[in-house]
Scaffold this motif. Structure first.
Motif, PDB file in Angstrom:
ATOM      1  N   THR A 164      83.618 -41.994  53.721  1.00 44.46           N
ATOM      2  CA  THR A 164      83.882 -43.108  54.629  1.00 44.46           C
ATOM      3  C   THR A 164      85.376 -43.394  54.630  1.00 44.46           C
ATOM      4  O   THR A 164      85.945 -43.754  53.597  1.00 44.46           O
ATOM      5  N   ILE A 165      86.002 -43.203  55.785  1.00 46.81           N
ATOM      6  CA  ILE A 165      87.459 -43.351  55.827  1.00 46.81           C
ATOM      7  C   ILE A 165      87.892 -44.258  56.974  1.00 46.81           C
ATOM      8  O   ILE A 165      87.173 -44.428  57.966  1.00 46.81           O
ATOM      9  N   LYS A 166      89.052 -44.850  56.792  1.00 46.96           N
ATOM     10  CA  LYS A 166      89.787 -45.515  57.865  1.00 46.96           C
ATOM     11  C   LYS A 166      91.202 -44.952  57.842  1.00 46.96           C
ATOM     12  O   LYS A 166      91.812 -44.874  56.773  1.00 46.96           O
ATOM     13  N   VAL A 167      91.690 -44.570  59.002  1.00 46.50           N
ATOM     14  CA  VAL A 167      93.013 -43.971  59.079  1.00 46.50           C
ATOM     15  C   VAL A 167      93.934 -44.881  59.878  1.00 46.50           C
ATOM     16  O   VAL A 167      93.611 -45.266  61.011  1.00 46.50           O
ATOM     17  N   HIS A 168      95.068 -45.238  59.270  1.00 47.94           N
ATOM     18  CA  HIS A 168      96.065 -46.082  59.918  1.00 47.94           C
ATOM     19  C   HIS A 168      97.357 -45.288  60.073  1.00 47.94           C
ATOM     20  O   HIS A 168      97.850 -44.699  59.098  1.00 47.94           O
ATOM     21  N   VAL A 169      97.888 -45.264  61.275  1.00 48.21           N
ATOM     22  CA  VAL A 169      99.196 -44.649  61.505  1.00 48.21           C
ATOM     23  C   VAL A 169     100.248 -45.758  61.504  1.00 48.21           C
ATOM     24  O   VAL A 169     100.185 -46.684  62.328  1.00 48.21           O
ATOM     25  N   VAL A 170     101.170 -45.678  60.559  1.00 45.14           N
ATOM     26  CA  VAL A 170     102.244 -46.673  60.461  1.00 45.14           C
ATOM     27  C   VAL A 170     103.341 -46.224  61.419  1.00 45.14           C
ATOM     28  O   VAL A 170     104.135 -45.336  61.129  1.00 45.14           O
ATOM     29  N   ASN A 171     103.382 -46.857  62.570  1.00 42.06           N
ATOM     30  CA  ASN A 171     104.156 -46.388  63.720  1.00 42.06           C
ATOM     31  C   ASN A 171     105.585 -46.932  63.671  1.00 42.06           C
ATOM     32  O   ASN A 171     105.995 -47.748  64.494  1.00 42.06           O
TER      33      ASN A 171
END
Length: 511
Positions: free
Chosen positions: A76-83
């Motif tokens: 179970t994952i959540k992926v955040h791109v720090v833009n």
């Protein structure tokens, strides 16, 4: 083990890609696969949420590959791109598209985004910035880093904690990830071992990502990490047909009224490390206690009852350990200055010996060749003056060691030994050794190794490692708080035995 700079790591990446005729994204896949294998071996599909925070450079690209592999194995994952920039590395973009192809859609965190919710039960993968960080993180990214640090989640950093530059102290100390664990690629980083930067690394481990061994072997490194594999070749075995004269005659000079214990610790450590003979020179007040406490040493005394005022030696020792508890009185400083001019034997100078040198810098030119200085941070500051950060400190210390042709032992959590333009970072030791007399034991140990014929640099490297190892054995038996200098001395023999046939010493060297 070599410690590479950021540029040397980039050069090794490029060489590997060219020699092995692979693309950069293949190397990224190899690195992220190693990350996944490490995580998967420990979680084995455990139903815990893993939140990945990925920057838009190659460190973020590693995070993208890792996210895909975790998803494909049911995590179970959540992926955040720090833009944080409009510029994106090509391998980040490639692996972002590959992640979308498996129906994982990252959310993009921008300056005006709400901070994501992080549970203390989550695992956070930090892949925001890598080793190329050369400017402070933007304020909003720093706030995100603070948010991650405050979450109480387990934080796993990829290669280095985000926000931590490779060649200077952090711009803002609170804008650096406080990593629970760092999985670093191929080689250790110097920032793991310095007081100002090592605080962001709780534990670390190296992952072999397949960089070409040719470039690793031929690249010259300014710093090396010293573990058992580096120590074992330095060991000088005892000879069957030898006697006490084979292993040298050490002179330990120090002590003053109320501080004779420092000399006892140093001389006992000198004997226990293997010096064939040890003679001690102390004020008259130290005679009875030394003769009673350590029957194996010979004792010479100053005419002065309370302090050393004139050093007269009836023989030429192989090495002199000096400074422990000696004080800085004017007559003592004068006696030390005269000894420096008269004696050519190498010296191991500690404690008040260093403070006398700092107060009388003209004496520095008289230090015998191949001598070893063992300052703690405050003593080092008295010798060098103020420094801007730990990197500036190392540059100043290297210049000092070169100028005076000495081996400089900078004591600390990871003691660093400097000689010429090279540095050697120790891996043993623990917080329990931050106790009175521990440095006196180290001085005696290094003195004893020089007496036996170890080259001064090797004596310092081996002595520091063995000292820390003896402290680790001591702490493992009775806890940090109960470690005493005299107990460290008792474990020197056990330390030798572990070096020659270690039970679990590699576990201590992981960080």
């Amino acid at each position: 083990m070599k410690i590479f700079s950021a540029q040397q790591i980039y050069d090794a990446d490029k060489f590997t890609i060219e020699k092995q005729q692979i693309s950069s994204d293949v190397l990224m896949e190899q690195a992220a696969t190693k990350l996944f294998e490490w995580i998967h071996a420990r979680l084995r599909g455990t139903k815990v949420q893993i939140q990945l925070f990925c920057g838009i450079g190659n460190n973020g690209g590693d995070g993208m590959v890792l996210a895909r592999l975790l998803h494909e194995h049911g995590y179970t994952i959540k992926v955040h791109v720090v833009n944080y920039s409009d510029k994106r590395s090509k391998d980040f973009l490639l692996n972002l598209e590959r992640l979308k192809e498996v129906k994982v859609w990252p959310d993009f965190i921008n300056e005006d985004s709400d901070l994501p919710e992080i549970s203390p039960n989550d695992i956070v993968v930090d892949a925001i910035f890598g080793i190329g960080l050369n400017r402070p993180p933007d304020g909003w990214v720093g706030n995100l880093i603070q948010h991650i640090n405050a979450s109480q989640a387990f934080v796993l950093s990829v290669d280095v904690p985000s926000g931590l530059p490779m060649d200077r102290s952090p711009w803002n100390p609170v804008h650096v990830i406080e990593a629970s664990y760092v999985l670093s690629f191929q080689v250790p980083k110097l920032v793991f071992f310095l007081p100002e930067t090592g605080v962001y690394v709780n534990e670390w481990e190296l992952l072999d990502i397949g960089l070409d061994t040719e470039i690793l072997d031929r690249t010259d490194a300014t710093y090396q990490l010293v573990g058992r594999q580096e120590i074992l070749p330095l060991y000088r075995p005892r000879l069957k047909f030898s006697h006490k004269g084979t292993y040298g005659h050490s002179m330990i000079i120090g002590g003053s009224y109320g501080k004779i214990g420092a000399v006892q610790l140093a001389s006992n450590a000198c004997l226990t490390t293997g010096s064939g003979l040890v003679t001690v020179f102390v004020p008259e007040c130290g005679y009875q206690s030394l003769q009673s406490a350590i029957p194996e040493v010979m004792v010479l005394t100053d005419e002065d009852e309370r302090n050393i005022s004139k050093i007269t030696l009836p023989f030429v020792p192989d090495v002199i350990g000096i400074g422990m508890g000696i004080g800085t009185e004017e007559k003592t400083a004068k006696a030390f200055g005269n000894l420096l001019k008269e004696m050519k034997a190498p010296m191991v100078i500690d404690a008040d010996g260093l403070n006398i040198l700092a107060k009388n810098p003209k004496m520095l030119k008289d230090i015998p060749k191949n001598s070893i200085l063992t300052p703690h941070p405050k003593e080092l500051e008295r010798l060098l003056g103020k420094w801007n950060d730990d990197f500036d400190k190392l540059e100043k210390a290297k210049a000092f060691a070169l100028q005076h042709d000495v081996v400089l032992v900078i004591k600390g959590a990871h003691t660093i030994i400097l000689y010429g333009d090279k540095g050697f970072v120790n891996t043993t030791g623990n917080p329990g050794m931050a106790t009175a007399g521990s440095g006196d034991v180290l001085t005696g140990m290094i003195t004893g190794m020089v007496a036996q014929g170890y080259e001064p640099l090797h004596a310092a490297i081996f002595g520091v490692y063995l000292h820390g190892l003896a402290g680790d054995i001591c702490a493992s038996q009775q806890g940090y708080e109960a470690v005493k200098a005299s107990e460290i001395c008792k474990m020197i023999g056990r330390g030798f035995m572990e070096i020659l046939s270690p039970p679990e010493v590699e576990d201590r060297e992981k960080g």
